[in-house]
Design a protein around this motif. Structure first.
Motif, short mmCIF file in Angstrom:
data_model
loop_
_atom_site.label_atom_id
_atom_site.label_comp_id
_atom_site.label_asym_id
_atom_site.label_seq_id
_atom_site.Cartn_x
_atom_site.Cartn_y
_atom_site.Cartn_z
N ASP A 108 87.76 22.85 44.80
CA ASP A 108 87.56 24.04 43.60
C ASP A 108 86.07 24.77 43.34
OD1 ASP A 108 88.09 25.58 41.89
OD2 ASP A 108 90.39 25.12 41.11
N GLU A 109 85.99 25.58 43.18
CA GLU A 109 85.02 26.30 42.67
C GLU A 109 84.36 25.67 41.17
OE1 GLU A 109 84.36 30.02 44.50
OE2 GLU A 109 83.92 29.40 46.19
N ASN A 110 85.48 26.53 40.92
CA ASN A 110 85.72 25.63 39.12
C ASN A 110 85.50 24.40 38.63
OD1 ASN A 110 86.05 28.57 38.94
ND2 ASN A 110 88.12 28.94 39.45
N ASP A 111 85.98 23.59 39.34
CA ASP A 111 86.62 22.62 39.45
C ASP A 111 85.91 21.43 40.59
OD1 ASP A 111 86.81 19.75 38.42
OD2 ASP A 111 88.80 20.57 37.41
N ARG A 112 85.00 20.65 40.94
CA ARG A 112 84.36 20.39 41.67
C ARG A 112 85.03 18.97 41.77
NH1 ARG A 112 80.80 22.74 44.55
NH2 ARG A 112 80.55 21.36 45.57
N ARG A 113 86.11 18.61 41.20
CA ARG A 113 87.24 17.10 40.71
C ARG A 113 88.30 17.25 42.23
NH1 ARG A 113 87.42 16.25 35.42
NH2 ARG A 113 87.23 18.27 35.31
N LYS A 114 88.35 18.89 42.02
CA LYS A 114 90.01 18.97 42.26
C LYS A 114 89.40 19.76 44.21
CE LYS A 114 92.37 20.85 38.14
NZ LYS A 114 93.09 22.33 38.30
N LYS A 115 90.67 19.63 44.70
CA LYS A 115 90.74 19.42 46.46
C LYS A 115 91.79 20.46 45.35
CE LYS A 115 87.95 16.64 48.33
NZ LYS A 115 86.39 17.65 48.93
N LEU A 116 91.71 22.06 46.63
CA LEU A 116 92.80 23.03 47.37
C LEU A 116 93.49 22.51 48.38
CD1 LEU A 116 91.40 26.21 44.46
CD2 LEU A 116 92.55 24.18 44.22
N VAL A 117 94.70 22.83 48.69
CA VAL A 117 94.32 22.84 49.85
C VAL A 117 96.22 24.22 50.35
CG1 VAL A 117 96.58 21.47 51.54
CG2 VAL A 117 95.62 20.49 49.52
#
Length: 147
Positions: A108-117
């Protein structure tokens, strides 16, 4: 796929249904309705598992693909919460789907800790096949119910 063909799950289902039908009216009135719903749910899942395995996916993966069909770019954590599975299970299932190029994960560009699927085209195709199995399974099982 023909769900009406003779198989172990189908034979077991037939015998359980026949056992219920052999009850007389006094006995059937004493059987809780939840029993019938539970029986239908178990048999549905048995049939569904068998035919999903022919597509080389499991129920968790089916629900993941279905969820992604409705919401692309969902976070891995949110999907785990929606599907009520723990993070380790979600990661394992997504790893398998990603290796098979059915899904893609990106940061996720806004939160690098998140993975978007998201789904790949191949994932949409797999989901379509799995939904055909779902509808066919449901149709077979509904034949045993009357209004």
């Amino acid at each position: 796929m023909d769900l009406n063909s003779n198989n172990k799950n189908g034979d077991k289902f037939e015998s359980e249904i026949l056992d219920i039908y052999s009850l007389d009216n006094n006995e059937i009135d004493n059987v809780p309705i939840g029993f019938f719903f539970g029986l239908a749910a178990r048999q549905y899942l048995n049939f569904f598992d068998k035919y999903l395995s022919e597509l080389d996916i499991n129920q968790n993966q089916f629900w993941i693909l279905l969820n992604l069909c409705h919401e692309q770019n969902i976070s891995q954590d949110k999907m785990a919460s929606v599907l009520r599975v723990n993070g380790a299970t979600m990661t394992r299932e997504l790893n398998d789907l990603e290796k098979r190029r059915l899904i893609i994960r990106k940061t996720d560009e806004n939160d690098r800790r998140k993975k978007l699927v998201s789904l790949f085209d191949k994932g949409f195709e797999m989901l379509e096949s799995a939904q055909d199995v779902d509808y066919e399974t449901e149709s077979v099982l509904l034949n045993y119910f009357s209004t």
